[in-house]
Design a protein around this motif. Structure first.
Motif, PDB file in Angstrom:
ATOM      1  N   VAL A 147       0.809  -1.220   0.000  1.00 28.47           N
ATOM      2  CA  VAL A 147       0.000   0.000   0.000  1.00 28.47           C
ATOM      3  C   VAL A 147       0.848   1.279   0.000  1.00 28.47           C
ATOM      4  CG1 VAL A 147      -0.241   0.468   2.500  1.00 28.47           C
ATOM      5  CG2 VAL A 147      -2.204   0.798   0.971  1.00 28.47           C
ATOM      6  N   LYS A 150       0.189   3.736  -2.729  1.00 31.02           N
ATOM      7  CA  LYS A 150      -1.217   3.994  -3.040  1.00 31.02           C
ATOM      8  C   LYS A 150      -1.587   5.412  -2.619  1.00 31.02           C
ATOM      9  CE  LYS A 150      -2.057  -0.300  -4.320  1.00 31.02           C
ATOM     10  NZ  LYS A 150      -2.333  -0.648  -5.738  1.00 31.02           N
ATOM     11  N   ASN A 180      -4.734   1.328   5.654  1.00 35.05           N
ATOM     12  CA  ASN A 180      -5.066   1.281   4.222  1.00 35.05           C
ATOM     13  C   ASN A 180      -4.839   2.607   3.505  1.00 35.05           C
ATOM     14  OD1 ASN A 180      -6.571  -1.270   3.062  1.00 35.05           O
ATOM     15  ND2 ASN A 180      -7.122  -1.155   5.228  1.00 35.05           N
ATOM     16  N   LYS A 259      -6.340  -5.920  -0.060  1.00 30.96           N
ATOM     17  CA  LYS A 259      -5.739  -5.833  -1.394  1.00 30.96           C
ATOM     18  C   LYS A 259      -6.822  -5.877  -2.472  1.00 30.96           C
ATOM     19  CE  LYS A 259      -1.320  -8.012  -0.164  1.00 30.96           C
ATOM     20  NZ  LYS A 259      -0.419  -9.184  -0.396  1.00 30.96           N
ATOM     21  N   HIS A 262      -8.493  -2.458  -2.727  1.00 23.60           N
ATOM     22  CA  HIS A 262      -7.691  -1.498  -3.477  1.00 23.60           C
ATOM     23  C   HIS A 262      -7.742  -1.773  -4.978  1.00 23.60           C
ATOM     24  CE1 HIS A 262      -5.711   0.947  -0.347  1.00 23.60           C
ATOM     25  NE2 HIS A 262      -5.853  -0.123   0.409  1.00 23.60           N
ATOM     26  N   SER A 263      -7.927  -3.028  -5.347  1.00 23.84           N
ATOM     27  CA  SER A 263      -7.992  -3.352  -6.774  1.00 23.84           C
ATOM     28  C   SER A 263      -9.280  -2.826  -7.410  1.00 23.84           C
ATOM     29  CB  SER A 263      -7.908  -4.880  -6.959  1.00 23.84           C
ATOM     30  OG  SER A 263      -9.109  -5.511  -6.552  1.00 23.84           O
TER      31      SER A 263
END
Length: 265
Positions: A147, A150, A180, A259, A262-263
């Motif tokens: 992350v 990101k 996150n 994960k 986030h995708s």
């Protein structure tokens, strides 16, 4: 002899390892099973859904906010496992005198690891506890690497409707949001789970992401529309509430789940 202090500062002294356990917290029930203590559990709540079969073979003693005192007494437990947030002071008062009540208080991942370590000592499962703590630390390190590049998103995490309630500061949910790189627009509120006025959400921070949790309120598509029309361009995402609010061993699965979140962004 075992002498330990729980996470609200209560000192407990046990002459022997507790053998008969009543768990009042679903995520901690899962943890106890993962530590190899399924046989020692004699009572669980109706919300203890992991492992899925557990309610069929254990005594169900009520919920997390209301319990059947007589059922718990009849089980003759050596220890009751509770949580400061999940359960109530009234329950603790009612259960006093039956047996020691071990109370956890989980806000951070460090708190979570401390709980697992405490259970390892308390129930003579030190090796199993260390393995799970190592798994969590490895999964966290892997996710932090995932992350790190990101972008940061402003988010609102909804847990209830009528009235609308969101996760605020000083909660385990907020801790996982921060990991996150999700910036909680309600983290500045004094209340841990503040009630909000939905048509003021733009003024509150106008989130880029709106998370609708699967628990404790089962949000549906119509609720996404209801909330979404009050944001500017907020993207609504239905999320698995267990992954954001369950502590214990569930955290390992949570990092893999994040994960996936986030995708979708």
């Amino acid at each position: 002899m075992i002498k330990l202090i729980d996470q609200i500062g209560q000192e407990h002294i046990f002459e022997n390892t507790p053998k008969r356990i009543v768990s009042l917290v679903p995520s901690q029930t899962e943890l106890l099973c993962d530590l190899g203590l399924e046989e020692q559990i004699v009572g669980v709540t109706k919300f203890c859904v992991h492992p899925f079969y557990l309610k069929e073979i254990k005594e169900v003693i009520g919920g997390t906010k209301q319990v059947h005192i007589d059922k718990i007494k009849a089980l003759q437990p050596d220890i009751i496992i509770a949580n400061k947030e999940e359960n109530t002071f009234e329950i603790f008062e009612e259960l006093k005198g039956i047996c020691p009540i071990w109370v956890t208080d989980i806000v951070s991942l460090d708190d979570n690891n401390q709980m697992i370590n405490d259970f390892g000592v308390l129930f003579n499962r030190r090796t199993d506890a260390k393995k799970w703590i190592d798994k969590i630390k490895f999964a966290q390190k892997d996710f932090m690497n995932f992350v790190k590049d990101k972008p940061v998103y402003d988010v609102a995490y909804f847990i209830w409707r009528n009235p609308f309630m969101v996760a605020g500061n000083n909660t385990f949910i907020n801790e996982l949001l921060k990991i996150n790189k999700f910036s909680n627009i309600y983290a500045n509120r004094e209340e841990r789970y503040p009630e909000i006025i939905i048509n003021r959400i733009k003024l509150d921070g106008d989130p880029e992401l709106v998370f609708l949790s699967s628990e404790p309120y089962p949000f549906k598509e119509e609720h996404a529309f209801e909330i979404g029309r009050h944001t500017h361009h907020g993207k609504t995402i239905f999320v698995d509430g267990e992954m954001f609010s369950w502590y214990g061993t569930r955290v390992v699965k949570a990092f893999e789940y994040f994960k996936i979140i986030h995708s979708r962004l």
